[in-house]
Write a protein that holds these residues in place. Structure first.
Motif, PDB file in Angstrom:
ATOM      1  N   PHE A   1       0.835  -1.216   0.000  1.00  0.00           N
ATOM      2  CA  PHE A   1       0.000   0.000   0.000  1.00  0.00           C
ATOM      3  C   PHE A   1       0.859   1.251   0.000  1.00  0.00           C
ATOM      4  CE2 PHE A   1      -4.555  -0.681   0.186  1.00  0.00           C
ATOM      5  CZ  PHE A   1      -4.623  -2.062   0.302  1.00  0.00           C
ATOM      6  N   HIS A   2       1.921   1.231   0.804  1.00  0.00           N
ATOM      7  CA  HIS A   2       2.792   2.400   0.884  1.00  0.00           C
ATOM      8  C   HIS A   2       3.488   2.645  -0.458  1.00  0.00           C
ATOM      9  CE1 HIS A   2       5.371   5.422   2.586  1.00  0.00           C
ATOM     10  NE2 HIS A   2       6.421   4.788   2.062  1.00  0.00           N
ATOM     11  N   ALA A   3       4.052   1.583  -1.025  1.00  0.00           N
ATOM     12  CA  ALA A   3       4.771   1.719  -2.304  1.00  0.00           C
ATOM     13  C   ALA A   3       3.830   2.254  -3.386  1.00  0.00           C
ATOM     14  CB  ALA A   3       5.362   0.370  -2.726  1.00  0.00           C
ATOM     15  N   VAL A   4       2.607   1.751  -3.410  1.00  0.00           N
ATOM     16  CA  VAL A   4       1.634   2.197  -4.425  1.00  0.00           C
ATOM     17  C   VAL A   4       1.283   3.672  -4.197  1.00  0.00           C
ATOM     18  CG1 VAL A   4      -0.769   1.901  -5.213  1.00  0.00           C
ATOM     19  CG2 VAL A   4       0.722  -0.097  -4.946  1.00  0.00           C
ATOM     20  N   ASP A   5       1.122   4.056  -2.945  1.00  0.00           N
ATOM     21  CA  ASP A   5       0.809   5.471  -2.667  1.00  0.00           C
ATOM     22  C   ASP A   5       1.950   6.386  -3.101  1.00  0.00           C
ATOM     23  OD1 ASP A   5      -1.698   4.987  -1.833  1.00  0.00           O
ATOM     24  OD2 ASP A   5      -1.252   4.996   0.315  1.00  0.00           O
ATOM     25  N   VAL A   6       3.196   5.970  -2.814  1.00  0.00           N
ATOM     26  CA  VAL A   6       4.356   6.777  -3.233  1.00  0.00           C
ATOM     27  C   VAL A   6       4.362   6.886  -4.756  1.00  0.00           C
ATOM     28  CG1 VAL A   6       6.885   6.860  -3.328  1.00  0.00           C
ATOM     29  CG2 VAL A   6       5.759   6.138  -1.219  1.00  0.00           C
ATOM     30  N   ALA A   7       4.159   5.749  -5.413  1.00  0.00           N
ATOM     31  CA  ALA A   7       4.178   5.741  -6.883  1.00  0.00           C
ATOM     32  C   ALA A   7       3.124   6.701  -7.422  1.00  0.00           C
ATOM     33  CB  ALA A   7       3.925   4.318  -7.386  1.00  0.00           C
ATOM     34  N   LYS A   8       1.935   6.622  -6.879  1.00  0.00           N
ATOM     35  CA  LYS A   8       0.854   7.465  -7.403  1.00  0.00           C
ATOM     36  C   LYS A   8       1.124   8.953  -7.165  1.00  0.00           C
ATOM     37  CE  LYS A   8      -3.490   6.147  -7.385  1.00  0.00           C
ATOM     38  NZ  LYS A   8      -3.805   5.768  -8.762  1.00  0.00           N
ATOM     39  N   ARG A   9       1.698   9.249  -6.024  1.00  0.00           N
ATOM     40  CA  ARG A   9       1.992  10.667  -5.728  1.00  0.00           C
ATOM     41  C   ARG A   9       3.052  11.232  -6.674  1.00  0.00           C
ATOM     42  NH1 ARG A   9       4.287  10.869  -0.843  1.00  0.00           N
ATOM     43  NH2 ARG A   9       3.482   8.959   0.076  1.00  0.00           N
ATOM     44  N   HIS A  10       3.912  10.342  -7.211  1.00  0.00           N
ATOM     45  CA  HIS A  10       5.020  10.810  -8.055  1.00  0.00           C
ATOM     46  C   HIS A  10       4.837  10.460  -9.525  1.00  0.00           C
ATOM     47  CE1 HIS A  10       6.738  11.147  -4.030  1.00  0.00           C
ATOM     48  NE2 HIS A  10       7.422  12.143  -4.558  1.00  0.00           N
ATOM     49  N   GLY A  11       3.659  10.098  -9.905  1.00  0.00           N
ATOM     50  CA  GLY A  11       3.388   9.828 -11.323  1.00  0.00           C
ATOM     51  C   GLY A  11       4.066   8.577 -11.859  1.00  0.00           C
TER      52      GLY A  11
END
Ligand SMILES: Nc1ncnc2c1ncn2[C@@H]1O[C@H](COP(=O)(O)OP(=O)(O)OP(=O)(O)O)[C@@H](O)[C@H]1O
Ligand SMILES: O=C(O)C[C@@H](O)[C@H](O)C(=O)CO
Length: 319
Positions: A151-161
């Protein structure tokens, strides 16, 4: 930091593939050892196709962990974020049975495995932002703390495009509670840009509602996904776009040795072609060709094809 085309996150394990084929496991006496684990296989497959790939995982601090990391290094995968478990947890082992080309199964030893103890502290957010895409595996959602790491990795990815690819990768053994599967898998599917899975895996994702492919994609296109691929084994695959297109991919007939490894090689070929800005139709061809090559060989990782092998196979079939 070097720009990566892809980071995969999840299990890196060891496969023991039966040497004696057309025999039940009880009578199989020798096995060949390979690196395995779906996200590791995809990292190896895409690296072999020339992409710049990294992987985030956790393995045992023992000989099996060493074997996995050494192999990944030699395959050209960045292993900077392969953590060694210090609590004695083990690298997962998978034994395969090849009773016939149609009757293959895998037997997983995954109690207390290191990969499911991957935690948010095991990687830096900055690492994810260096990638073009992040692929997360459904099995990594089956238990905490690996679930929170996804979940954390996906959130980071989404925040950074960073594009999020969700490979449903459902392995029943690791899920403890029936009702959890669909809840966590659906949360990540809704956040992903691309979702890949078999029809059976989509059924698990949806909580066995018996939906058709059209119904499955209609629901997900109300959320983040823009491309969804539903695989149907030897019957081929279907890609659906948010714009309403449906593109069909055919399996390439081959002399099948075993069926496992098809999904990971398909994902590798498909992702490679998408990164090279080929059409979705061509990406399905690259995926199917890679799978056709891997099912005719003994392993799921070592057998991953090169670009020229894939292109040659496509050319031969089209000619
Ligand atoms: N027997 C086969 N011969 C040729 N190609 C195949 C065969 N089985 C699968 N494929 C190819 O691989 C693709 C993915 O296969 P499948 O739907 O079985 O994935 P999977 O279940 O994720 O695989 P795995 O068994 O590795 O978990 C198919 O769309 C097809 O193109
Ligand atoms: O995904 C796994 O953990 C096992 C694989 O490595 C195995 O080779 C396989 O089943 C691939 O589909």
């Amino acid at each position: 930091m070097t720009k990566l085309d892809l980071i995969t996150l999840g299990r890196a394990a060891v496969d023991f593939n039966a040497n004696e084929i057309n025999r039940p496991m009880e009578e199989t006496m020798t096995f060949t050892k390979y690196v395995g684990g779906s996200p590791a296989n995809v990292a190896i497959g895409t690296a072999k196709l020339g992409l710049n790939v990294g992987m985030i995982s956790r393995v045992s601090s023992d000989q099996h962990g060493n074997f996995v990391v050494d192999y990944m290094d030699r395959a050209g995968v960045d292993t900077k974020y392969f953590k060694r478990d210090t609590e004695g947890r083990k690298t997962g082992l998978t034994f395969t049975e090849i009773k016939s080309p149609e009757e293959c199964s895998i037997l997983m030893y995954r109690d207390n495995v290191a990969d499911l103890y991957l935690s948010v502290d095991d990687f830096d957010d900055d690492y994810i932002t260096t990638a073009d895409s992040l692929l997360v595996s459904g099995t990594a959602l089956s238990q905490s703390p690996s679930r929170e790491a996804v979940f954390h990795a996906v959130d980071v990815a989404k925040r950074h495009g960073v594009e999020v690819i969700f490979e449903l990768d459902y392995r029943p053994y690791t899920w403890k509670r029936e009702e959890e599967k669909s809840i966590y898998m659906m949360e990540i599917a809704k956040k992903a840009d691309i979702v890949l899975g078999t029809r059976d895996e989509f059924d698990v994702l949806e909580g066995d509602k018996g939906l058709s492919d059209d119904e499955s994609v209609k629901h997900l296109f109300n959320h983040s996904p823009k491309l969804i691929v539903i695989k149907h084994g030897v019957k081929g695959s279907k890609a659906f776009t948010r714009e309403g297109e449906m593109i069909e991919g055919k399996a390439y007939k081959t002399e099948v040795l075993k069926t496992f490894g098809a999904g990971d090689s398909f994902a590798s070929g498909f992702i490679y072609a998408m990164k090279k800005e080929k059409s979705i139709e061509d990406a399905l061809k690259y995926g199917s060709a890679a799978a056709s090559i891997v099912v005719s060989k003994h392993s799921s990782s070592e057998a991953m094809p090169t670009v020229s092998e894939i292109e040659e196979l496509i050319k031969t079939h089209e000619g």
